[in-house]
Design a protein around this motif. Structure first.
Motif, mmCIF file in Angstrom:
data_model
loop_
_atom_site.group_PDB
_atom_site.id
_atom_site.type_symbol
_atom_site.label_atom_id
_atom_site.label_comp_id
_atom_site.label_asym_id
_atom_site.label_seq_id
_atom_site.Cartn_x
_atom_site.Cartn_y
_atom_site.Cartn_z
ATOM 1 N N ALA A 37 7.023 -3.050 -7.233
ATOM 2 C CA ALA A 37 5.675 -3.850 -7.086
ATOM 3 C C ALA A 37 5.745 -5.426 -6.904
ATOM 4 O O ALA A 37 5.097 -5.905 -6.169
ATOM 5 C CB ALA A 37 4.792 -3.602 -8.405
ATOM 6 N N ASP A 38 6.888 -5.938 -7.216
ATOM 7 C CA ASP A 38 7.134 -7.226 -7.085
ATOM 8 C C ASP A 38 7.510 -7.796 -5.976
ATOM 9 O O ASP A 38 7.521 -8.756 -5.505
ATOM 10 C CB ASP A 38 8.451 -7.703 -7.958
ATOM 11 C CG ASP A 38 8.169 -7.567 -9.191
ATOM 12 O OD1 ASP A 38 6.941 -7.689 -9.827
ATOM 13 O OD2 ASP A 38 9.141 -7.773 -10.244
ATOM 14 N N TYR A 39 7.799 -6.548 -5.023
ATOM 15 C CA TYR A 39 8.146 -6.851 -3.538
ATOM 16 C C TYR A 39 6.945 -6.514 -2.601
ATOM 17 O O TYR A 39 7.069 -7.004 -1.336
ATOM 18 C CB TYR A 39 9.253 -5.910 -3.052
ATOM 19 C CG TYR A 39 10.583 -6.193 -3.841
ATOM 20 C CD1 TYR A 39 10.986 -7.678 -4.141
ATOM 21 C CD2 TYR A 39 11.226 -5.317 -4.461
ATOM 22 C CE1 TYR A 39 12.090 -7.831 -4.972
ATOM 23 C CE2 TYR A 39 12.216 -5.705 -5.245
ATOM 24 C CZ TYR A 39 13.031 -6.776 -5.413
ATOM 25 O OH TYR A 39 13.843 -7.089 -6.263
ATOM 26 N N ILE A 40 5.697 -6.262 -3.159
ATOM 27 C CA ILE A 40 4.861 -5.579 -2.228
ATOM 28 C C ILE A 40 4.281 -6.738 -1.186
ATOM 29 O O ILE A 40 4.309 -6.421 0.072
ATOM 30 C CB ILE A 40 3.817 -5.054 -2.758
ATOM 31 C CG1 ILE A 40 3.946 -3.793 -3.463
ATOM 32 C CG2 ILE A 40 2.354 -4.971 -1.971
ATOM 33 C CD1 ILE A 40 2.883 -3.036 -4.495
ATOM 34 N N ASP A 41 4.201 -7.741 -1.715
ATOM 35 C CA ASP A 41 3.630 -8.804 -0.535
ATOM 36 C C ASP A 41 4.829 -9.236 0.144
ATOM 37 O O ASP A 41 4.482 -10.361 1.057
ATOM 38 C CB ASP A 41 3.165 -10.077 -1.626
ATOM 39 C CG ASP A 41 1.984 -9.740 -2.331
ATOM 40 O OD1 ASP A 41 1.333 -8.881 -1.908
ATOM 41 O OD2 ASP A 41 1.756 -10.651 -3.540
ATOM 42 N N ARG A 42 6.061 -8.930 0.026
ATOM 43 C CA ARG A 42 7.164 -9.627 0.755
ATOM 44 C C ARG A 42 7.534 -8.679 1.934
ATOM 45 O O ARG A 42 8.435 -8.943 2.879
ATOM 46 C CB ARG A 42 8.341 -10.078 -0.122
ATOM 47 C CG ARG A 42 7.945 -11.342 -1.054
ATOM 48 C CD ARG A 42 9.202 -11.641 -2.019
ATOM 49 N NE ARG A 42 10.267 -11.690 -1.253
ATOM 50 C CZ ARG A 42 11.442 -11.836 -1.867
ATOM 51 N NH1 ARG A 42 11.534 -11.687 -3.135
ATOM 52 N NH2 ARG A 42 12.703 -12.113 -1.031
ATOM 53 N N LEU A 43 7.163 -7.299 1.710
ATOM 54 C CA LEU A 43 7.619 -6.104 2.514
ATOM 55 C C LEU A 43 6.568 -5.642 3.363
ATOM 56 O O LEU A 43 5.774 -5.348 2.901
ATOM 57 C CB LEU A 43 8.362 -5.127 1.668
ATOM 58 C CG LEU A 43 9.632 -5.719 0.784
ATOM 59 C CD1 LEU A 43 9.971 -4.413 -0.121
ATOM 60 C CD2 LEU A 43 10.539 -6.123 1.607
ATOM 61 N N ASP A 44 6.797 -5.477 4.723
ATOM 62 C CA ASP A 44 6.176 -4.672 5.782
ATOM 63 C C ASP A 44 7.166 -3.716 6.448
ATOM 64 O O ASP A 44 8.084 -4.052 7.092
ATOM 65 C CB ASP A 44 5.879 -5.623 6.664
ATOM 66 C CG ASP A 44 4.767 -5.095 7.712
ATOM 67 O OD1 ASP A 44 4.106 -4.024 7.432
ATOM 68 O OD2 ASP A 44 4.589 -5.445 8.642
ATOM 69 N N PRO A 45 6.844 -2.477 6.207
ATOM 70 C CA PRO A 45 5.999 -1.878 5.482
ATOM 71 C C PRO A 45 6.232 -2.008 4.088
ATOM 72 O O PRO A 45 7.242 -2.117 3.313
ATOM 73 C CB PRO A 45 6.208 -0.113 5.887
ATOM 74 C CG PRO A 45 7.649 -0.096 6.253
ATOM 75 C CD PRO A 45 7.963 -1.515 6.746
ATOM 76 N N PRO A 46 5.066 -1.752 3.010
ATOM 77 C CA PRO A 46 5.258 -1.937 1.778
ATOM 78 C C PRO A 46 6.292 -0.698 1.110
ATOM 79 O O PRO A 46 6.468 0.242 1.906
ATOM 80 C CB PRO A 46 3.924 -1.279 1.079
ATOM 81 C CG PRO A 46 2.844 -1.631 2.484
ATOM 82 C CD PRO A 46 3.761 -1.293 3.582
ATOM 83 N N PRO A 47 6.881 -1.184 0.043
ATOM 84 C CA PRO A 47 7.978 -0.046 -0.184
ATOM 85 C C PRO A 47 7.324 1.198 -0.824
ATOM 86 O O PRO A 47 6.230 1.125 -1.514
ATOM 87 C CB PRO A 47 8.528 -0.977 -1.505
ATOM 88 C CG PRO A 47 7.403 -1.758 -2.105
ATOM 89 C CD PRO A 47 6.867 -2.150 -0.709
ATOM 90 N N SER A 48 7.884 2.249 -0.389
ATOM 91 C CA SER A 48 7.393 3.579 -0.785
ATOM 92 C C SER A 48 7.494 3.891 -2.433
ATOM 93 O O SER A 48 6.883 4.783 -2.746
ATOM 94 C CB SER A 48 7.795 4.658 0.058
ATOM 95 O OG SER A 48 9.303 4.861 -0.120
ATOM 96 N N ALA A 49 8.600 3.232 -2.939
ATOM 97 C CA ALA A 49 8.976 3.352 -4.363
ATOM 98 C C ALA A 49 7.536 3.103 -5.277
ATOM 99 O O ALA A 49 7.571 3.779 -6.452
ATOM 100 C CB ALA A 49 9.909 2.529 -4.818
ATOM 101 N N VAL A 50 6.667 2.281 -4.917
ATOM 102 C CA VAL A 50 5.626 2.185 -5.824
ATOM 103 C C VAL A 50 4.660 3.245 -5.787
ATOM 104 O O VAL A 50 3.604 3.328 -6.720
ATOM 105 C CB VAL A 50 4.637 0.897 -5.385
ATOM 106 C CG1 VAL A 50 5.578 -0.263 -5.188
ATOM 107 C CG2 VAL A 50 4.147 1.106 -3.910
ATOM 108 N N ARG A 51 4.900 4.212 -5.022
ATOM 109 C CA ARG A 51 4.044 5.646 -5.074
ATOM 110 C C ARG A 51 4.945 6.853 -5.831
ATOM 111 O O ARG A 51 4.505 8.016 -5.892
ATOM 112 C CB ARG A 51 3.593 5.967 -3.495
ATOM 113 C CG ARG A 51 2.909 5.138 -2.911
ATOM 114 C CD ARG A 51 2.293 5.508 -1.477
ATOM 115 N NE ARG A 51 3.539 5.734 -0.659
ATOM 116 C CZ ARG A 51 3.947 5.071 0.130
ATOM 117 N NH1 ARG A 51 3.587 3.706 0.139
ATOM 118 N NH2 ARG A 51 4.895 5.548 1.013
#
Length: 169
Positions: A37-51
């Motif tokens: 979740a710490d990387y959501i704002d830095r990554l496109d696409p968002p990391p699938s790991a948060v799901r």
């Protein structure tokens, strides 16, 4: 294969195989989701790991080897290893709790992963790192990983991640 070492500040870090019970799986899900979740704002696409869910982590553990790092009996880091075609061992879902970053947990996990990969007969470790995460790239490079092929996530016309490898055989 439990291995205990000193993290930063003299904190004891124990790395062991995941047991896969419901309590541990819930802790690993929370750890992965929180770390990524710490990387959501830095990554496109968002990391699938948060799901990740208990079901998806249990499924990972059914087909991969999971390692968990503990400090004081609490899960503070984890990763998964999977044998790939050709004998490579892929390391995925490397996660360290924010409060334990830069404290030796990641190094302890990666040392245990390398030992486990050798036990499994792997000749090379591979992992994927997002291009936007320079600190992660530098961390893996400091462990002897070399940057390799660039890749794009589905639907992207530019590279979003790169493969890093380390010979261990």
């Amino acid at each position: 294969m439990a291995k205990t070492g000193q993290g930063g500040g003299g904190v004891a870090v124990t790395v062991r195989p995941m047991r896969g019970d419901a309590v541990e799986i819930a802790a690993v899900v929370a750890l992965i989701r929180g770390a990524f979740a710490d990387y959501i704002d830095r990554l496109d696409p968002p990391p699938s790991a948060v799901r990740e869910t208990a079901e998806s982590v249990a499924a990972l553990l059914d087909r991969e080897h999971g390692l968990v790092a503990e400090v004081g009996g609490a899960a503070v880091g984890c990763l998964f290893l999977q044998r790939r075609d050709g004998g490579d061992i892929y390391i995925g879902r490397v996660a360290v709790a924010r409060a334990h970053r830069r404290g030796g947990v990641g190094r302890a996990l990666m040392a245990a992963a390398e030992a486990e990969a050798r036990r499994l007969g792997g000749g090379r470790l591979t992992l994927g790192v997002r291009l936007a995460l320079d600190g992660n790239r530098r961390f893996f490079a400091s462990l002897g990983f070399a940057e390799g092929a660039l890749h794009a996530h589905p639907g992207y016309d530019r590279p979003t991640w790169l493969e890093m490898t380390k010979a261990i055989g």
